[in-house]
Design an enzyme around this catalytic site. Structure first.
Site, mmCIF file in Angstrom:
data_model
loop_
_atom_site.group_PDB
_atom_site.id
_atom_site.type_symbol
_atom_site.label_atom_id
_atom_site.label_comp_id
_atom_site.label_asym_id
_atom_site.label_seq_id
_atom_site.Cartn_x
_atom_site.Cartn_y
_atom_site.Cartn_z
ATOM 1 N N VAL A 96 -2.593 -7.663 -2.343
ATOM 2 C CA VAL A 96 -2.213 -8.442 -0.919
ATOM 3 C C VAL A 96 -2.972 -9.554 -0.638
ATOM 4 O O VAL A 96 -2.651 -10.560 0.269
ATOM 5 C CB VAL A 96 -2.067 -7.500 0.232
ATOM 6 C CG1 VAL A 96 -0.875 -6.472 -0.082
ATOM 7 C CG2 VAL A 96 -3.105 -6.704 0.958
ATOM 8 N N ARG A 109 0.426 5.486 -2.092
ATOM 9 C CA ARG A 109 -0.003 6.968 -1.433
ATOM 10 C C ARG A 109 -0.227 6.939 0.018
ATOM 11 O O ARG A 109 0.022 5.683 0.691
ATOM 12 C CB ARG A 109 -1.222 7.108 -2.307
ATOM 13 C CG ARG A 109 -2.339 6.478 -1.763
ATOM 14 C CD ARG A 109 -3.688 6.712 -2.483
ATOM 15 N NE ARG A 109 -4.859 5.950 -1.698
ATOM 16 C CZ ARG A 109 -5.799 5.546 -2.273
ATOM 17 N NH1 ARG A 109 -6.129 5.793 -3.672
ATOM 18 N NH2 ARG A 109 -6.723 4.769 -1.451
ATOM 19 N N SER A 145 -4.176 0.078 14.110
ATOM 20 C CA SER A 145 -4.909 1.550 14.428
ATOM 21 C C SER A 145 -5.533 1.528 15.614
ATOM 22 O O SER A 145 -5.559 0.527 16.386
ATOM 23 C CB SER A 145 -6.245 1.457 13.366
ATOM 24 O OG SER A 145 -6.892 2.527 13.732
ATOM 25 N N ILE A 175 -5.203 10.476 11.427
ATOM 26 C CA ILE A 175 -4.046 10.917 10.521
ATOM 27 C C ILE A 175 -4.710 12.061 9.491
ATOM 28 O O ILE A 175 -5.988 11.520 8.666
ATOM 29 C CB ILE A 175 -3.286 9.829 10.092
ATOM 30 C CG1 ILE A 175 -2.547 8.993 11.197
ATOM 31 C CG2 ILE A 175 -2.095 10.368 9.038
ATOM 32 C CD1 ILE A 175 -2.100 9.619 12.186
ATOM 33 N N GLY A 205 0.819 -1.058 -0.033
ATOM 34 C CA GLY A 205 -0.161 0.098 -0.055
ATOM 35 C C GLY A 205 0.922 1.255 0.100
ATOM 36 O O GLY A 205 0.473 2.352 0.606
ATOM 37 N N TYR A 250 -13.515 -3.122 10.243
ATOM 38 C CA TYR A 250 -12.034 -2.930 10.363
ATOM 39 C C TYR A 250 -11.358 -2.903 11.694
ATOM 40 O O TYR A 250 -10.273 -3.382 12.023
ATOM 41 C CB TYR A 250 -12.102 -1.627 10.189
ATOM 42 C CG TYR A 250 -10.865 -0.449 10.154
ATOM 43 C CD1 TYR A 250 -10.072 -0.293 9.080
ATOM 44 C CD2 TYR A 250 -10.394 0.161 11.084
ATOM 45 C CE1 TYR A 250 -8.930 0.085 8.588
ATOM 46 C CE2 TYR A 250 -9.490 1.066 10.976
ATOM 47 C CZ TYR A 250 -8.481 1.227 9.678
ATOM 48 O OH TYR A 250 -7.390 1.825 9.648
ATOM 49 N N ALA A 251 -12.193 -2.647 12.897
ATOM 50 C CA ALA A 251 -11.416 -2.964 14.150
ATOM 51 C C ALA A 251 -11.328 -4.327 14.504
ATOM 52 O O ALA A 251 -10.041 -4.727 15.146
ATOM 53 C CB ALA A 251 -12.681 -2.287 15.210
ATOM 54 N N ALA A 252 -11.970 -5.220 13.986
ATOM 55 C CA ALA A 252 -11.686 -6.577 14.311
ATOM 56 C C ALA A 252 -10.283 -7.083 13.430
ATOM 57 O O ALA A 252 -9.297 -7.646 13.805
ATOM 58 C CB ALA A 252 -12.741 -7.654 13.623
ATOM 59 N N LYS A 287 -7.947 -5.025 12.608
ATOM 60 C CA LYS A 287 -6.538 -4.266 13.107
ATOM 61 C C LYS A 287 -6.254 -4.870 14.580
ATOM 62 O O LYS A 287 -5.154 -5.261 14.874
ATOM 63 C CB LYS A 287 -6.942 -2.890 13.367
ATOM 64 C CG LYS A 287 -6.981 -1.952 12.121
ATOM 65 C CD LYS A 287 -5.737 -2.273 11.139
ATOM 66 C CE LYS A 287 -5.942 -1.427 9.941
ATOM 67 N NZ LYS A 287 -4.819 -1.393 9.054
#
Ligand code: NAI
Length: 246
Positions: free
Chosen positions: A63, A17, A141, A187, A14, A154-156, A158
């Site tokens: 990936v 960018r 994260s 960010i 990744g 997403y939380a799972a 990370k």
């Protein structure tokens, strides 16, 4: 920083960018040769061309696809060199409230964020173990530590990365390979730039240091962890979040 990583080869997933590009730039500025891996083939090549130094190259790879990962790694080892530093940074979001989250939204986020890191770690670790030298950084994260409404998937992914980091660290420590995670908070990216003033004020209210971070803040933490100053650090999660998780 210049010269600190001379002779080292770094792979950033990744890296075309955002945070990945900042990390790739910092690694190249420290004289590592950098393989920029991204699903965006042209952008990966353009990003690699932008880096300082010579020998940097862009590679196109999803990936989440184990065969593509093995193919990309072989090509990188042949064209850039054996990978000493792996940065698992590629990540996506498919946010929605739990009751509205589709199966494919859950599966896709796990496939890229978690399985993607597994795919590259397994592929790159073989050579690292043989050479008894290597560093792996997983970009997690704050959400993997404290959760977030609308980001169950997403939380799972990370939180999974953090568990994976600790297991890989324990398994590979005796083979000379370190593995750590960096957990960024909010960010500043084009995404957050698009928020309204009210939304930005609300967001900053949740951050003890009162401001958003930058991709370079994340890159600085990565540069510490990959370098010799962190030689005795493995299995850790370094938060770069203005104090959100403490
Ligand atoms: P971004 O969306 O700007 O960059 C992600 C990069 O990953 C893109 O170049 C994209 O093409 C690539 N990518 C996506 N799916 C891929 C796949 N299947 N295979 C290969 N490459 C793929 O995102 P950003 O903000 O730079 O995030 C980078 C990492 O930092 C992610 O893992 C993200 O979860 C994490 N992070 C970001 C935060 C933020 O506030 N921006 C906060 C906390 C963590």
């Amino acid at each position: 920083m210049s010269g600190r990583l001379q002779g080292k080869v770094a792979l950033v997933t990744g890296g075309a960018r955002g945070i990945g590009l900042s990390i790739a730039k910092a690694l190249a500025a420290a004289d590592a040769r950098v393989a920029v891996v991204d699903i965006l083939a042209d952008t990966a090549q353009a990003a690699a061309a932008e880096l300082s130094g010579t020998g940097n190259q862009g590679f196109s790879c999803n990936v989440a696809d184990p065969e593509a990962v093995q193919g990309a790694l072989s090509s990188i080892e042949e064209n850039v060199g054996p990978v000493d530093i792996l940065i698992n940074n590629a990540g996506i979001t498919r946010d929605n409230l739990l009751m509205r989250m589709k199966n494919e939204d859950f599966d896709e986020v796990i496939a890229v964020n978690l399985k993607g890191a597994f795919n590259f770690t397994r592929a790159a670790a073989r050579g690292m173990m043989k050479r008894r030298d290597g560093v792996i950084i997983n970009i997690a994260s704050v959400v993997g530590l404290i959760g977030n409404p609308g980001q169950t998937n997403y939380a799972a992914s990370k939180a999974g990365l953090i568990g994976m980091t600790k297991s890989v660290a324990r398994e590979l420590a005796s083979r000379g390979v370190r593995c750590n995670a960096v957990a960024p908070g909010f960010i500043s990216t084009p995404m957050t730039d698009a928020l309204s003033e009210d939304q930005k004020i609300a967001l900053k209210g949740r951050i003890p240091l009162g401001t958003l971070g930058t991709p370079d803040d994340v890159a600085s933490a990565v540069m510490f962890l990959v370098g010799p100053d962190a030689r005795y650090i493995t299995g850790q999660v370094l938060s770069v979040d203005g104090g959100m998780a403490m």
